[in-house]
Every structure is written in structure tokens, then in C-alpha cells.
Design an enzyme around this catalytic site. Sequence first.
Site, PDB file in Angstrom:
ATOM      1  N   HIS A 234     -25.072 -52.843  47.547  1.00 28.27           N
ATOM      2  CA  HIS A 234     -24.482 -53.129  46.323  1.00 28.27           C
ATOM      3  C   HIS A 234     -24.987 -52.427  44.870  1.00 28.27           C
ATOM      4  O   HIS A 234     -25.035 -52.615  43.925  1.00 28.27           O
ATOM      5  CB  HIS A 234     -24.770 -54.740  45.881  1.00 28.27           C
ATOM      6  N   ARG A 296     -24.539 -52.322  27.619  1.00 33.10           N
ATOM      7  CA  ARG A 296     -25.416 -51.098  27.502  1.00 33.10           C
ATOM      8  C   ARG A 296     -24.421 -50.009  27.825  1.00 33.10           C
ATOM      9  O   ARG A 296     -23.273 -49.962  28.503  1.00 33.10           O
ATOM     10  CB  ARG A 296     -26.477 -51.060  28.157  1.00 33.10           C
TER      11      ARG A 296
HETATM   12  P1  ADP Z   1     -25.397 -56.632  39.502  1.00 32.35           P
HETATM   13  O1  ADP Z   1     -25.826 -57.368  38.352  1.00 32.35           O
HETATM   14  O2  ADP Z   1     -26.486 -56.632  40.741  1.00 32.35           O
HETATM   15  O3  ADP Z   1     -24.785 -55.228  39.418  1.00 32.35           O
HETATM   16  P2  ADP Z   1     -22.820 -57.539  40.257  1.00 32.35           P
HETATM   17  O4  ADP Z   1     -22.161 -58.972  40.160  1.00 32.35           O
HETATM   18  O5  ADP Z   1     -22.408 -56.456  39.238  1.00 32.35           O
HETATM   19  O6  ADP Z   1     -24.227 -57.541  40.523  1.00 32.35           O
HETATM   20  O7  ADP Z   1     -22.267 -57.132  41.668  1.00 32.35           O
HETATM   21  C1  ADP Z   1     -22.930 -55.901  42.273  1.00 32.35           C
HETATM   22  C2  ADP Z   1     -21.809 -55.523  43.515  1.00 32.35           C
HETATM   23  O8  ADP Z   1     -21.828 -56.672  44.372  1.00 32.35           O
HETATM   24  C3  ADP Z   1     -20.593 -55.320  43.094  1.00 32.35           C
HETATM   25  O9  ADP Z   1     -20.353 -53.885  42.421  1.00 32.35           O
HETATM   26  C4  ADP Z   1     -19.941 -55.430  44.496  1.00 32.35           C
HETATM   27  O10 ADP Z   1     -19.804 -54.246  45.059  1.00 32.35           O
HETATM   28  C5  ADP Z   1     -20.488 -56.610  44.997  1.00 32.35           C
HETATM   29  N1  ADP Z   1     -19.803 -57.994  44.726  1.00 32.35           N
HETATM   30  C6  ADP Z   1     -20.227 -58.648  43.634  1.00 32.35           C
HETATM   31  N2  ADP Z   1     -19.527 -59.923  43.737  1.00 32.35           N
HETATM   32  C7  ADP Z   1     -18.750 -59.867  44.594  1.00 32.35           C
HETATM   33  C8  ADP Z   1     -17.707 -60.619  45.128  1.00 32.35           C
HETATM   34  N3  ADP Z   1     -17.442 -61.731  44.679  1.00 32.35           N
HETATM   35  N4  ADP Z   1     -17.124 -60.149  46.340  1.00 32.35           N
HETATM   36  C9  ADP Z   1     -17.320 -59.160  47.027  1.00 32.35           C
HETATM   37  N5  ADP Z   1     -18.300 -58.450  46.342  1.00 32.35           N
HETATM   38  C10 ADP Z   1     -19.073 -58.658  45.365  1.00 32.35           C
HETATM   39  P1  ADP Z   2     -25.050 -49.341  36.118  1.00 31.49           P
HETATM   40  O1  ADP Z   2     -24.983 -51.020  36.253  1.00 31.49           O
HETATM   41  O2  ADP Z   2     -25.415 -48.667  35.110  1.00 31.49           O
HETATM   42  O3  ADP Z   2     -23.764 -48.478  37.030  1.00 31.49           O
HETATM   43  P2  ADP Z   2     -26.982 -49.497  38.426  1.00 31.49           P
HETATM   44  O4  ADP Z   2     -26.114 -50.845  38.713  1.00 31.49           O
HETATM   45  O5  ADP Z   2     -27.247 -48.610  39.501  1.00 31.49           O
HETATM   46  O6  ADP Z   2     -26.055 -48.858  37.160  1.00 31.49           O
HETATM   47  O7  ADP Z   2     -28.274 -49.840  37.584  1.00 31.49           O
HETATM   48  C1  ADP Z   2     -28.888 -51.112  37.911  1.00 31.49           C
HETATM   49  C2  ADP Z   2     -29.808 -51.309  36.943  1.00 31.49           C
HETATM   50  O8  ADP Z   2     -30.981 -50.349  36.954  1.00 31.49           O
HETATM   51  C3  ADP Z   2     -29.404 -51.291  35.519  1.00 31.49           C
HETATM   52  O9  ADP Z   2     -30.190 -52.218  34.650  1.00 31.49           O
HETATM   53  C4  ADP Z   2     -29.700 -49.978  35.086  1.00 31.49           C
HETATM   54  O10 ADP Z   2     -29.775 -49.696  33.551  1.00 31.49           O
HETATM   55  C5  ADP Z   2     -30.905 -49.477  35.878  1.00 31.49           C
HETATM   56  N1  ADP Z   2     -30.979 -47.916  35.954  1.00 31.49           N
HETATM   57  C6  ADP Z   2     -30.455 -47.538  37.206  1.00 31.49           C
HETATM   58  N2  ADP Z   2     -30.832 -46.263  37.228  1.00 31.49           N
HETATM   59  C7  ADP Z   2     -31.449 -45.866  36.329  1.00 31.49           C
HETATM   60  C8  ADP Z   2     -32.366 -44.771  35.863  1.00 31.49           C
HETATM   61  N3  ADP Z   2     -32.293 -43.679  36.382  1.00 31.49           N
HETATM   62  N4  ADP Z   2     -33.195 -44.985  34.814  1.00 31.49           N
HETATM   63  C9  ADP Z   2     -33.271 -46.153  34.303  1.00 31.49           C
HETATM   64  N5  ADP Z   2     -32.734 -47.283  34.613  1.00 31.49           N
HETATM   65  C10 ADP Z   2     -31.717 -47.223  35.764  1.00 31.49           C
END
Ligand code: ADP
Ligand code: ADP
Length: 646
Positions: A234, A296
Amino acid sequence: MFDRILIANRGEIACRIIRTCRRLGVQTVAVYSDADADALHVAMADQTVRLGPAPVADSYLRGDLIIRAALDTGAQAIHPGYGFLSENPDFVDAVTAAGLVFIGPSADAIRKMGLKDAAKALMAQAGVPVVPGYLGADQDADVLAQEAGGIGYPVLIKAVAGGGGKGMRLVERAADFAEALESARAEARTAFGNAGVLIEKYIERPRHIEVQVFGDGHDAVHLFERDCSLQRRHQKVIEEAPAPGMTDAMRAAMGDAAVRAARAIGYAGAGTIEFIVDASRGLRTDGFWFMEMNTRLQVEHPVTEAITGVDLVEWQLIVAAGGRLPLTQDQLTITGHAFEARLYAEDVPAGFLPATGTLAHLAFPDTARIDSGVTTGAEISPWYDPMIAKVTVHGPDRATALARLRQALDATQVAGTVTNLGFLQRLAADADFAAGQMDTGLIGRTPALTQAAVPTPAQCAHAALIAAGLDWPTPWQGFALWQPISRNVTLLQGEEPHIVTLTPMAGGWDARVGDCTVRLQHDAQGWRADGVRLPPAMRHGDAVTLFGAGPLTFGIPDPLDRKAAGAGGDAVLAPMPGLVAQVAVAVGQVVVAGERMVVLEAMKMEHVLRAPRDGTVATVAVTPGDQVKAGAALVTLEADEAGTAR
Ligand code: ADP
Ligand code: ADP
Ligand code: MG
């Protein structure tokens, strides 16, 4: 526009913000922890303020110290970057109360989008499609299990306060639900201090497509989509814009939904609306659902900058200073295609384990945009995110951009820490990815991408040449009359030894590696292995790193390693893993330098380990038949007569 801003972050994002500020004539204040006193963002800023010790709770999360630093240095605004305090509404309130500007959305907008369940409810109200699931306040385990059954397996349990893929569990069958719920809750409680969860329908073979939005409090636009489907656990690995296979109708539908979401909360600043897309039947306007909003700048924002020509940090500064959006929706266009790869210090075959180390060497091609917070000599410490750099390329079309990504990754050189570079190279060369046929499970179901690379005989020969210090031109000139003398070089890949026998030949060496013989020859252009030019490489400490496609690092065992012995020449260490065949000395025995002490059997060869100096045997740690690891102290000598540890 502001005269001076403070950047409440570190690493590549702090450096990236400073770069835009410089171009705009805005002065910058960097903050840092003790671990970052020599960091690049500190060197680049106009002013710097120390926050405290290395732990984030004592430094980058100390909102009070950061606000005081801004006031003391006369900064008018604070840019939070991402991570750390960027999505903390209480920090935004404190910044505002101190008479400073927060470069980001309002505390209210962050609160509305901060918890995934509340955000989904709000989006559903605004007419944005959301993933079907349970968002209720009743968190009783039986109620949750019942709701999961109603949604239909597979389901995803998500921490409502989650981020970075934490607190998330995929559950395939009802029988596994209770246990998955327990572990998701435990992880969420530790990571976010909030054990609340929601349950979602798990979309199978999905794509992650997100839309960049920008608001100024009056109006909102979108800057098209990014496809972030290449994920491991993820977490995003390679991102691109636009999304492959995107149609005008789908782009319009997703863009509209994203702008509707931003308008629903009167959004000001940069934000990302993340959607999960069911791509099993192609991209369809009824096949995408809101997952969450990140209030952000996003890590992968450079791909959007590459295709739109917009500097998103510049827009953040303009809007925070009270300006309106510089472009209307109609004025925004897509030019070409862009990819970003995240280069991390991490051990991929070990399960993407974060790694640390001092960068003995770091170099990038000038054909890519590099966002990095480190240079050669910097330490990747255990305190923060182990990201080394983001490598971003742009091209007129997807195929060209992808070819440029491969080239850029092959030309990236890192020594001194384990990295995911080889994994990124293999991923960039994956056929399904090249065809745009990817979903979030691609990495997980393709083990060849994440397994340790097997060195080729040519790579072993190359590394042996450098390890033995023989990588100078025509080593054997003038010695042709004598009988050639072979030498063995041991290379370690982790625990696994590779033994290379180098035999001098006119103009170079023959390297025997297992059953293969590789001819190493030097000409005016440099070294070749069986006619193929060798990639750049270097020795650093007791390791050799080969750069180029399929980069590799080998350890060089030193049987007389004084440093490793700790007490300076007092220990005989195993140069490689092996079987103890013979122990020729006993405790108390007086030995002379070079005397045979232990015979080790490895790779079907016997290795005689000799006394490093005259002395008396203090300890014997092994008996014949023992299996030992590389670096194990087999025999130690009593401290020498001066009694000092050298
Ligand atoms: P985070 O806050 O950790 O980024 P997200 O809700 O954005 O959590 O989900 C992270 C990742 O998990 C997504 O980019 C996707 O790959 C997978 N994911 C999230 N929700 C679903 C879903 N309902 N079905 C399949 N994959 C999911
Ligand atoms: P994004 O959602 O911006 O695509 P990620 O899902 O990989 O990035 O990041 C998950 C969390 O970790 C977010 O809160 C992001 O701001 C933080 N994060 C990821 N990479 C970095 C980094 N290189 N420095 C600081 N914070 C980071
Ligand atoms: Mg997310």
C-alpha cells in the site's frame, strides 16, 4: 508575496521548497535536529534554527519550538512540507494564533478530511462516489464482523486516522476477520493514537488514480491525474502522469468529482483526492470511488509539475499570501508524460526493510529531475524516512518517458547503503508496466522483481578485479616470462561467498567463476569482460559496488581485519562462511606470526588461517565440524606485551 518563510521539514522536500523560494526571491529559514546539523537543507537555507535532539518528538514535531523560531527569525509564514505537522490542525491553529500564515489549507479543512470515515461521509453528501462500506461509530467487534459480512468479502479494514498504509488489513474470509481487526486496531493505536476503523469493500485488481486539486478559497481547479498503482504494501513506488489508458470522459468525471470535493470544504492550497479505480473492464466513469483526501503537497507532485509546467510550491506561496489561482481550468493543459521513482535506502529482498548507512558515493544523470536531501558523505540515519531521492523524467509520450526512466535509473549511482535501485530498474523494465497493464497487486505477485539479484560471472570477475586492487591497465606487462601466478579473491554477497580465481594473461586476466571463465582485458577505453565494456564501479571500505544496470555490492572479507577484531590484530576471523576442518592450536599455546591456526572449508576449497602476529593463544572458539559465519572470531591472541589495544 512573503519576504521570508520558515520550512518546518527536512530532507528532499525542504530542499525542494527552498529552491522555489530562491527563484522567487523569498528568504528561507531551515529548522533542524541534532542528527541533521550537517544536512543539505540546513546548508541551503538563508537562516537556520536548531530544534533539539534527533527523535521527531523532540524536534520536527515540536510545533511550539518551530513557531518560536519563525517569530525569532522574522518569518511571516510556515511551510510544513509533507508528513510531520503538515496535516495537524492544532498546529495550524497555533501558527495562526501566533500571527503567522500557515502555507496550506485551513485547520477546518484538515479536520474535515483528517479522519477517513468523516471525509467519506462528507464526500458522499457532496455527490462524490465513495467506496461502499461501513463508517459507523459502533466499533463493537461483532458489529464490525457482521457489517463485513454484509459488504461481502474480500473487505479492507482501515484505521480511520490512517496514513502511509498503516493500520490496514485485507480480509479474504469471515474466519480471519477477528484476528485481522485486532492487529489493525493495535497498529492504529500505536501509530495514530486512535484505534477506530472503517470497513470497505476491497476492490480487486484496482488502480490507484488520484487527482491534484488546487483552491484559493474562492475557486478550485484540478491539475489532472496521477497513476500510483505500482505499490508495495500500500505504499507508492513509481508514479506517473497522466494515467495510461485515461479517456477524456473518465478524466472529466474524475476531475469534476475532485473539484466538487475541494469546493465542498472551501479548500485553499494544494490537495490530492485519491480514488480507487476498478480497471478490470477498462477505465469507466462508473468505476471510481473516493478513498481519501491528502490536505497537503504530495510526495509525487513532481510528475504533475512535469506535465503541466506549473510549480506547485509557487502556487502554494501565492495562495497563502492571499493571491488568486494563477490559471483557470481552461488554461491548464497536459504536455507529454512523466514518471517518478522513489529511491530508498532499503533491503528489498528482506521485505523492504529500511536501511541505514553513510553514502560513500551518490551521483545522478543530468537527464532527470532529482529531488534529494542528501549528497555523497551524508548519513541515512535510522531517525527519519530512508528516502535518498526521487528521480523524475519527462518525455513527449509514455514510451519515451519510460525509456528515459530506465536510462536515468541505470545511470544512478549509490554506494554505502543497501538501496531499492535494482528493484526500481527491474520494475521500470516490466512488460506489463510498459504496456500500461498494472494494478496495485503487480509487485506483490511478481516475486522476480523483489528477489536478490544473482551476480553474473562478469560481475563477479569485475568485482574481484577491484577487490584485489588489480584494476589498473595491463598489469602483467613485463612479467610475461614467468609462470603466471593465480590468486583467489573471495567476494561476499551477504553471507554467500563467491570465489574468483584470477590468472594473469597478456593485457589482463582470466577470471574463473565456478564453471565459467571470463576474460578481463584492458584497452585504451578501459576494461572489458568478454568484450563487453564494464560499468563504472568503486571500492569503498571493505566493499565493492558495481553501478549500471543490476547494481551490486560485494563485501570483501579480510582475514586479518584489525578493525573487526576490536583488539587490534588479536583475532583470527572467518573470511567467509564455512566449515571448520581443523584447529591447530590450543589455549595458552605460543605461536609465531604466520603459523597455521585454523583450516576452514568453503566452496570446496580449504583456506588456511594463520596467526596475524607472534603471541599466546587466549581463546579458541571452534572445534572441527563447526559451521561458522563470515567475520566470526575463531581464535584470539592475548593482548601483546605493550598491553594496548591497537
Ligand atoms: P493511506 O492513508 O494509508 O494512504 P489509503 O486509503 O489511501 O490509505 O489506501 C492506501 C492504498 O491501499 C491505496 O493506494 C490502494 O492501493 C489500497 N486500497 C485502499 N482502499 C482500497 C480498496 N477499497 N480496495 C482495494 N485497495 C484499496
Ligand atoms: P503521498 O501520500 O504523498 O503519496 P505516501 O503515501 O508515500 O506519500 O506517504 C505517506 C506519509 O508519509 C505521508 O504522510 C507523507 O507525507 C509521509 N512521507 C512520505 N515520504 C516522506 C518523506 N520523504 N519525507 C517526509 N514525509 C514523508
Ligand atoms: Mg492514501
